[in-house]
Scaffold this motif. Structure first.
Motif, PDB file in Angstrom:
ATOM      1  N   VAL A 279      -2.665   2.412  -4.179  1.00  0.00           N
ATOM      2  CA  VAL A 279      -2.520   3.782  -3.672  1.00  0.00           C
ATOM      3  C   VAL A 279      -3.722   4.065  -2.781  1.00  0.00           C
ATOM      4  CG1 VAL A 279      -2.326   6.220  -4.259  1.00  0.00           C
ATOM      5  CG2 VAL A 279      -1.237   4.500  -5.723  1.00  0.00           C
ATOM      6  N   VAL A 280      -3.489   4.161  -1.484  1.00  0.00           N
ATOM      7  CA  VAL A 280      -4.584   4.288  -0.512  1.00  0.00           C
ATOM      8  C   VAL A 280      -4.838   5.734  -0.085  1.00  0.00           C
ATOM      9  CG1 VAL A 280      -4.343   1.945   0.363  1.00  0.00           C
ATOM     10  CG2 VAL A 280      -2.975   3.789   1.383  1.00  0.00           C
ATOM     11  N   ALA A 281      -3.972   6.652  -0.475  1.00  0.00           N
ATOM     12  CA  ALA A 281      -4.172   8.080  -0.183  1.00  0.00           C
ATOM     13  C   ALA A 281      -3.470   8.887  -1.255  1.00  0.00           C
ATOM     14  CB  ALA A 281      -3.610   8.426   1.192  1.00  0.00           C
TER      15      ALA A 281
ATOM     16  N   ARG B  70      -2.732   4.596   6.733  1.00  0.00           N
ATOM     17  CA  ARG B  70      -1.739   3.630   7.210  1.00  0.00           C
ATOM     18  C   ARG B  70      -1.030   2.881   6.068  1.00  0.00           C
ATOM     19  NH1 ARG B  70      -4.380   0.177  11.990  1.00  0.00           N
ATOM     20  NH2 ARG B  70      -2.144  -0.286  12.290  1.00  0.00           N
ATOM     21  N   PRO B  71      -0.449   3.620   5.136  1.00  0.00           N
ATOM     22  CA  PRO B  71       0.238   2.959   4.013  1.00  0.00           C
ATOM     23  C   PRO B  71       1.577   2.358   4.442  1.00  0.00           C
ATOM     24  CG  PRO B  71       0.559   5.322   3.900  1.00  0.00           C
ATOM     25  CD  PRO B  71      -0.393   5.089   5.032  1.00  0.00           C
ATOM     26  N   ASP B  72       2.003   1.346   3.720  1.00  0.00           N
ATOM     27  CA  ASP B  72       3.319   0.760   3.963  1.00  0.00           C
ATOM     28  C   ASP B  72       4.422   1.755   3.655  1.00  0.00           C
ATOM     29  OD1 ASP B  72       2.088  -1.659   4.559  1.00  0.00           O
ATOM     30  OD2 ASP B  72       2.282  -2.419   2.507  1.00  0.00           O
ATOM     31  N   ALA B  73       4.194   2.582   2.648  1.00  0.00           N
ATOM     32  CA  ALA B  73       5.193   3.558   2.216  1.00  0.00           C
ATOM     33  C   ALA B  73       4.490   4.804   1.700  1.00  0.00           C
ATOM     34  CB  ALA B  73       6.090   2.968   1.126  1.00  0.00           C
TER      35      ALA B  73
ATOM     36  N   THR C 107       0.852  -1.194   0.000  1.00  0.00           N
ATOM     37  CA  THR C 107       0.000   0.000   0.000  1.00  0.00           C
ATOM     38  C   THR C 107       0.886   1.242   0.000  1.00  0.00           C
ATOM     39  OG1 THR C 107      -0.152  -0.054   2.429  1.00  0.00           O
ATOM     40  CG2 THR C 107      -1.925  -1.111   1.161  1.00  0.00           C
ATOM     41  N   LEU C 108       0.427   2.260  -0.726  1.00  0.00           N
ATOM     42  CA  LEU C 108       1.238   3.463  -0.913  1.00  0.00           C
ATOM     43  C   LEU C 108       0.409   4.718  -0.690  1.00  0.00           C
ATOM     44  CD1 LEU C 108       4.023   4.633  -1.939  1.00  0.00           C
ATOM     45  CD2 LEU C 108       2.960   4.685  -4.222  1.00  0.00           C
ATOM     46  N   GLY C 109       0.969   5.656   0.047  1.00  0.00           N
ATOM     47  CA  GLY C 109       0.391   6.981   0.173  1.00  0.00           C
ATOM     48  C   GLY C 109       1.120   7.927  -0.765  1.00  0.00           C
TER      49      GLY C 109
END
Length: 368
Positions: free
Chosen positions: A186-188, A210-213, A157-159
């Motif tokens: 892409v969560v944000a 709460r993205p991984d990166a 997951t990526l912001g």
């Protein structure tokens, strides 16, 4: 008849000598003051290092500062074209500034060598953008190096937080598509203005996902605040940056809060690790040494993008000068064509291969 022939020969010889001796005038527009000065200043400082000889032609540079203001960029470009009769323009420093002048450069038939990040200045290609030649790696080239690293690290997951302008928008588009291809969601996806003094709201939205990166897509000093704000809010996931953060001041301004950042940029940042056989290593090393001698500090890659524009012109000018005299529309058209045919030209940022489809550099990038 013999006398007339001798006079004609003399006149022809004089005309050829005049054509060979005419100066090529190149305008340079930088944002050496204002919000993106960290990008524009190394570009301005690189102007004295640009080649002053191209074949038989002397090259003269006329530098202007747009203060990071897109409106001032338009005025500067029009001044260079109408008052100085330049044959080419290097600049401007910012992606929004460059997007705002493409129309005017194309209408005047003046090649624009744009040392900016966004690929939107050359893609999608059209009749106006064929006058633009981009000296910075396209977003997709840099994005591939970043995504490869994300995949290797197991990021799922990526912001994303980027500038609300062509730079951030194109990065969002490129990264969104490439991340999806590699199973990264892409969560944000947030935006901010380069001149903003706070990104608290945007960073809280990214944090809540709460993205991984997180990837920050912003050039120069504007790349620092989103990352330091996320750090202050407690985010400890992997941070990524684009080549817009490839400058020493990013580390100076961010301090410990930006330690561990992964970004992708040109070989200049890791020159000691580049094999001596690489065609760009000596070019980059010589540029860095000359810049440091002149300015007392090492250059950011942004300055190298401007220097490479000078190398591209130096390579193309003799071909154009064989067809028309500098200062004429015919010369500028021939110069555009010659730039488009640049092939395997080693410069500081890598090896340039221009094509009618992209008129942009084909160079290498790696995450580090």
């Amino acid at each position: 008849m013999l006398f007339k022939k001798a006079v004609s020969t003399l006149l022809l010889s004089a005309a050829c000598a005049s054509l060979a001796q005419a100066d090529v005038k190149v305008g340079v527009i930088t944002s050496s003051t204002g919000p993106i000065a960290l990008v524009g200043l190394p570009q301005k400082n690189s102007v004295p290092l640009l080649p002053t000889q191209a074949g038989d032609q002397q090259v003269k540079y006329i530098a202007l500062d747009d203060g990071s203001d897109p409106t001032a960029t338009v005025k500067a470009l029009k001044k260079l074209i109408s008052e100085e009769n330049v044959d080419a323009i290097i600049g401007p420093s910012g992606s929004p500034n460059a997007m705002g002048v493409i129309q005017f450069a194309a209408e005047a038939g003046v090649p624009l060598l744009a040392p900016v990040g966004t690929a939107a200045v050359v893609l999608p290609m059209n009749e106006q953008k064929k006058w633009v030649f981009k000296t910075t790696q396209n977003d997709d080239l840099i994005a591939k190096a970043l995504v490869d690293n994300m995949v290797a690290k197991g990021v799922k997951t990526l912001g994303f937080i980027g500038t609300a302008d062509p730079y951030g928008e194109n990065w969002s588009k490129v990264m969104g598509a490439m991340a999806a291809e590699h199973g990264i969601k892409v969560v944000a996806n947030e935006r901010f203005q380069r001149q903003d003094t706070s990104v608290t709201g945007q960073s809280l939205k990214v944090l809540s996902a709460r993205p991984d990166a997180v990837l920050v897509a912003a050039p120069g000093s504007s790349a620092v605040m989103p990352q330091t704000t996320l750090f202050d809010q407690g985010y400890r996931g992997q941070m990524y940056q684009t080549h817009g953060a490839a400058l020493p001041d990013f580390l100076k301004l961010g301090g410990k809060k930006v330690e561990g950042t992964i970004l992708a940029a040109s070989l200049m940042l890791v020159l000691d690790e580049v094999p001596d056989s690489h065609p760009s290593k000596k070019v980059a090393a010589d540029y860095i040494a000359a810049y440091e001698k002149l300015n007392g500090s090492k250059p950011a890659t942004f300055g190298a993008n401007t220097f490479d524009a000078g190398l591209l012109l130096q390579h193309a000018i003799p071909t154009a000068a064989a067809k028309a005299a500098p200062g004429t529309p015919e010369f500028r058209a021939a110069l555009r064509d010659a730039l488009e045919q640049s092939h395997e030209l080693a410069a500081t940022q890598g090896v340039y291969n221009m094509t009618p489809r992209t008129t942009a550099a084909s160079t290498n990038a790696a995450a580090s």
